[in-house]
Structures are given as structure tokens and as C-alpha cells.
Design a protein around this motif. Sequence first.
Motif, PDB file in Angstrom:
ATOM      1  N   TRP A 116       0.838  -1.209   0.000  1.00 44.78           N
ATOM      2  CA  TRP A 116       0.000   0.000   0.000  1.00 44.78           C
ATOM      3  C   TRP A 116       0.870   1.257   0.000  1.00 44.78           C
ATOM      4  CZ3 TRP A 116      -1.198   4.456   2.587  1.00 44.78           C
ATOM      5  CH2 TRP A 116      -2.454   5.029   2.343  1.00 44.78           C
ATOM      6  N   TYR A 117       1.850   1.293   0.898  1.00 42.76           N
ATOM      7  CA  TYR A 117       2.708   2.482   0.992  1.00 42.76           C
ATOM      8  C   TYR A 117       3.618   2.627  -0.228  1.00 42.76           C
ATOM      9  CZ  TYR A 117       1.290   3.629   5.741  1.00 42.76           C
ATOM     10  OH  TYR A 117       0.562   4.004   6.841  1.00 42.76           O
ATOM     11  N   GLN A 166       1.158  -5.928 -10.839  1.00 43.39           N
ATOM     12  CA  GLN A 166       0.303  -5.117 -11.705  1.00 43.39           C
ATOM     13  C   GLN A 166      -0.445  -4.046 -10.920  1.00 43.39           C
ATOM     14  OE1 GLN A 166      -2.049  -8.142 -13.688  1.00 43.39           O
ATOM     15  NE2 GLN A 166      -0.570  -8.334 -15.367  1.00 43.39           N
ATOM     16  N   ALA A 167      -0.902  -4.399  -9.718  1.00 45.45           N
ATOM     17  CA  ALA A 167      -1.602  -3.408  -8.894  1.00 45.45           C
ATOM     18  C   ALA A 167      -0.663  -2.280  -8.488  1.00 45.45           C
ATOM     19  CB  ALA A 167      -2.196  -4.085  -7.663  1.00 45.45           C
ATOM     20  N   ILE A 168       0.567  -2.630  -8.138  1.00 41.18           N
ATOM     21  CA  ILE A 168       1.534  -1.600  -7.746  1.00 41.18           C
ATOM     22  C   ILE A 168       1.879  -0.711  -8.931  1.00 41.18           C
ATOM     23  CG2 ILE A 168       3.933  -1.231  -7.054  1.00 41.18           C
ATOM     24  CD1 ILE A 168       3.666  -3.545  -5.122  1.00 41.18           C
ATOM     25  N   CYS A 169       2.100  -1.313 -10.091  1.00 38.76           N
ATOM     26  CA  CYS A 169       2.431  -0.517 -11.281  1.00 38.76           C
ATOM     27  C   CYS A 169       1.308   0.454 -11.636  1.00 38.76           C
ATOM     28  CB  CYS A 169       2.728  -1.438 -12.462  1.00 38.76           C
ATOM     29  SG  CYS A 169       4.322  -2.278 -12.350  1.00 38.76           S
ATOM     30  N   SER A 170       0.082   0.078 -11.301  1.00 39.92           N
ATOM     31  CA  SER A 170      -1.069   0.954 -11.546  1.00 39.92           C
ATOM     32  C   SER A 170      -1.276   1.957 -10.416  1.00 39.92           C
ATOM     33  CB  SER A 170      -2.341   0.109 -11.715  1.00 39.92           C
ATOM     34  OG  SER A 170      -2.219  -0.777 -12.806  1.00 39.92           O
ATOM     35  N   ASP A 197      -2.453   1.327  -7.631  1.00 39.13           N
ATOM     36  CA  ASP A 197      -3.738   0.995  -7.016  1.00 39.13           C
ATOM     37  C   ASP A 197      -3.448   0.412  -5.633  1.00 39.13           C
ATOM     38  OD1 ASP A 197      -6.185  -0.012  -6.212  1.00 39.13           O
ATOM     39  OD2 ASP A 197      -6.703  -0.834  -8.177  1.00 39.13           O
ATOM     40  N   ALA A 198      -3.379   1.280  -4.639  1.00 41.40           N
ATOM     41  CA  ALA A 198      -2.897   0.890  -3.316  1.00 41.40           C
ATOM     42  C   ALA A 198      -3.774  -0.166  -2.650  1.00 41.40           C
ATOM     43  CB  ALA A 198      -2.782   2.124  -2.422  1.00 41.40           C
ATOM     44  N   GLU A 199      -5.083  -0.008  -2.722  1.00 41.07           N
ATOM     45  CA  GLU A 199      -5.978  -0.957  -2.051  1.00 41.07           C
ATOM     46  C   GLU A 199      -5.898  -2.340  -2.691  1.00 41.07           C
ATOM     47  OE1 GLU A 199      -7.631  -0.924   0.680  1.00 41.07           O
ATOM     48  OE2 GLU A 199      -7.057   1.128   1.150  1.00 41.07           O
ATOM     49  N   THR A 200      -5.883  -2.384  -4.019  1.00 41.05           N
ATOM     50  CA  THR A 200      -5.782  -3.675  -4.703  1.00 41.05           C
ATOM     51  C   THR A 200      -4.436  -4.328  -4.419  1.00 41.05           C
ATOM     52  OG1 THR A 200      -7.269  -2.934  -6.461  1.00 41.05           O
ATOM     53  CG2 THR A 200      -5.873  -4.826  -6.949  1.00 41.05           C
TER      54      THR A 200
END
Length: 251
Positions: free
Chosen positions: A121-122, A217-221, A223-226
Motif C-alpha cells: 500500500w505504501y 500489476q496493482a503496484i504498477c497501476s 492501485d494501493a488498495e488492490t
Amino acid sequence: MTEQHNEDIERVGMPCISKADQLSKHITGRIISGQWKPGQLMASERQLAAEFGMSRAIVRESVTQLVGKGVLQSRHGQGTRVCNPMAHLFDEHFGDLPQDSYELQLAVLEMRTVIDGEAAWYFCQRASAEEMQMLVSEFERMGQRRLHAMTPLERAKADLTFHMLIAEHCHQILIISLAQLLYSKFFNAIYGVLGRTHRRTGGYPPHIEEQHRNIFQAICSRDAETARLAAEQHILTTRQTLEQLEPGRQG
């Protein structure tokens, strides 16, 4: 009594903060923000003086203060490093725990569910473009390694390198400190899962690659929650795999 005179009296009563104290606050602030990480080698005295626009004598005084407080560690010929603020607690209370204990590995994976989720998340919120590129490069290297046969030891090292990069660049001092201190225990936990699975099936848990990709993929986007949920699910599934490999030891 004039307003200006009141202000002058207030200034007289204010404590004078030396330049060394000011610099100590700047350095401590960078450590707390995660900009300077536990274990990181500090810049030289000359470089710090140039960066902060202060004399080398003031830098030396500030560093000496922080060494005395346990914030920095200085060794002759090895430079000055940032201390891990939790190291003394772990050395004193957890240093003698058996590294290959099944129960400890389960406990470590429970802790990792929290740490990895928050680190992801961070990282999304705070990582620089350069740090994001570091993650991209590491993910690509991890994919290349999987094209070749890997021992459980090699696989565990590659797995933890990916996760530690996220933790160490999340710019949250407590997460960074805990991840570093628990590194060997993190490693033994994932090695325990991979080693047990490989001995029994000749392969590795099927969920790992897909879940790593979901986190990435979530980090690259950004998208912290995902990213948090993906990291938590990854560690939870790994823990469940370990429990399934040792069914007689549950409960």
C-alpha cells in the motif's frame, strides 16, 4: 508595552537551537520518512556539509549526537550507517528462536500478511519513479529465472528479493525496520513452504506466480488498495499451503 516589545521578550525566552541540533532534526526526519533506510551507508561528512550548506564541524557534531542516541552507527574505516530502531529488541528477545520451527514459520507468515499488505500500500503511495522501475526490473529478472530449473533455495531467494524490494522502498520506517529484522525468518518460512512442496510433488505451489503478478500489476497501476489485498491474499494462501502440508500439526 508595545506589541513589538512583547515579541522581543518572547524571542528572548525561546530556547536557541544550534545548527547541529537543526541538522540532527533534518537527518532524523529523513530516516523517519524512510528516505534514508536502516542499514544505509550515510554520505560522507564532506557531502553532507555541501548538501545542507553547513560546515564539516557542524556535520561532525550532529553525527556524533545521533550516534550517541543510537540513531546512527559509526565504525572506523566503514563509515556511518543508519541504525535499525528495533534491532535491540529483536536481538534480546528473539535471537535464539529455532529458525526451522513449523510453529514459528506459521507465526512469521501471519505477521507477513500484515507487513506485506501495508508495504504494498505504501509503495503505491510513496515510491518514486526510480523505485518503481527497480521493481519492474526485479519482476522481469524473477520471470527470467523461472525459465530455468531452480532449487527451492534459489526460488526462495528470488521470492523474498521481490517482496523485500517492496518493503524496503515503501518509505515507512517501522515496516522497513521490521522487514529487515525478520528477513531470516521470512526466508525460512518461504523456504519451508517451497521445500516441503518440492519434496512431495516435485514442483512448487501453483498460486505463487499468478499472485506475484497480481501484486506487481496493482503496484504498477498505483492501485494501493488492490495491491494491499493482493499481497495479503498471497501470504494467506502461502500460510494455508504450509498448514496443508502438515495436517497433523494443526490445532
